[in-house]
Scaffold this motif. Structure first.
Motif, PDB file in Angstrom:
ATOM      1  N   MET A   1       0.825  -1.191   0.000  1.00 55.11           N
ATOM      2  CA  MET A   1       0.000   0.000   0.000  1.00 55.11           C
ATOM      3  C   MET A   1       0.872   1.259   0.000  1.00 55.11           C
ATOM      4  O   MET A   1       0.527   2.230  -0.653  1.00 55.11           O
ATOM      5  N   ILE A   2       1.954   1.207   0.733  1.00 52.19           N
ATOM      6  CA  ILE A   2       2.848   2.369   0.782  1.00 52.19           C
ATOM      7  C   ILE A   2       3.474   2.606  -0.583  1.00 52.19           C
ATOM      8  O   ILE A   2       3.617   3.759  -1.013  1.00 52.19           O
ATOM      9  N   ILE A   3       3.797   1.533  -1.288  1.00 57.32           N
ATOM     10  CA  ILE A   3       4.438   1.672  -2.590  1.00 57.32           C
ATOM     11  C   ILE A   3       3.480   2.327  -3.593  1.00 57.32           C
ATOM     12  O   ILE A   3       3.893   3.206  -4.357  1.00 57.32           O
ATOM     13  N   ILE A   4       2.232   1.913  -3.574  1.00 57.29           N
ATOM     14  CA  ILE A   4       1.249   2.493  -4.499  1.00 57.29           C
ATOM     15  C   ILE A   4       1.077   3.985  -4.227  1.00 57.29           C
ATOM     16  O   ILE A   4       1.050   4.799  -5.159  1.00 57.29           O
ATOM     17  N   ALA A   5       0.970   4.334  -2.952  1.00 53.19           N
ATOM     18  CA  ALA A   5       0.834   5.752  -2.590  1.00 53.19           C
ATOM     19  C   ALA A   5       2.081   6.531  -3.015  1.00 53.19           C
ATOM     20  O   ALA A   5       1.970   7.655  -3.515  1.00 53.19           O
ATOM     21  N   ALA A   6       3.255   5.931  -2.841  1.00 49.31           N
ATOM     22  CA  ALA A   6       4.500   6.602  -3.216  1.00 49.31           C
ATOM     23  C   ALA A   6       4.571   6.830  -4.723  1.00 49.31           C
ATOM     24  O   ALA A   6       5.026   7.886  -5.173  1.00 49.31           O
ATOM     25  N   ILE A   7       4.113   5.858  -5.507  1.00 49.16           N
ATOM     26  CA  ILE A   7       4.114   6.011  -6.968  1.00 49.16           C
ATOM     27  C   ILE A   7       3.209   7.163  -7.388  1.00 49.16           C
ATOM     28  O   ILE A   7       3.588   8.002  -8.211  1.00 49.16           O
TER      29      ILE A   7
END
Length: 54
Positions: A1-7
Motif C-alpha cells: 500500500m505504501i508503494i502504491i501511494a509513493a508512486i
C-alpha cells in the motif's frame, strides 16, 4: 500500500515540477515517470523497514 501511494505522489510531484519548469507534455510525462520510480524505490525500502520492525 505504501508503494502504491509513493508512486502516485511521485508522479504528481514530477508532473508539477516539470510544469513549473515550463516543460511540454512529453517533459511532464518523463518527470512524472522518473519521480514515480524514485518514490517507489523509497516506498519499497520504507515497507521493508516497517515489515522488519513488526
Amino acid at each position: 500500500m505504501i508503494i502504491i501511494a509513493a508512486i502516485v505522489i511521485g508522479a504528481l510531484l514530477g508532473w508539477r515540477r516539470a510544469t513549473a519548469l515550463g516543460g511540454n507534455r512529453k517533459d511532464r510525462l518523463q518527470y512524472a515517470a522518473a519521480f514515480a520510480l524514485a518514490f517507489s524505490a523509497l516506498g519499497l525500502f520504507v515497507t521493508i523497514i516497517i515489515d522488519r520492525m513488526v
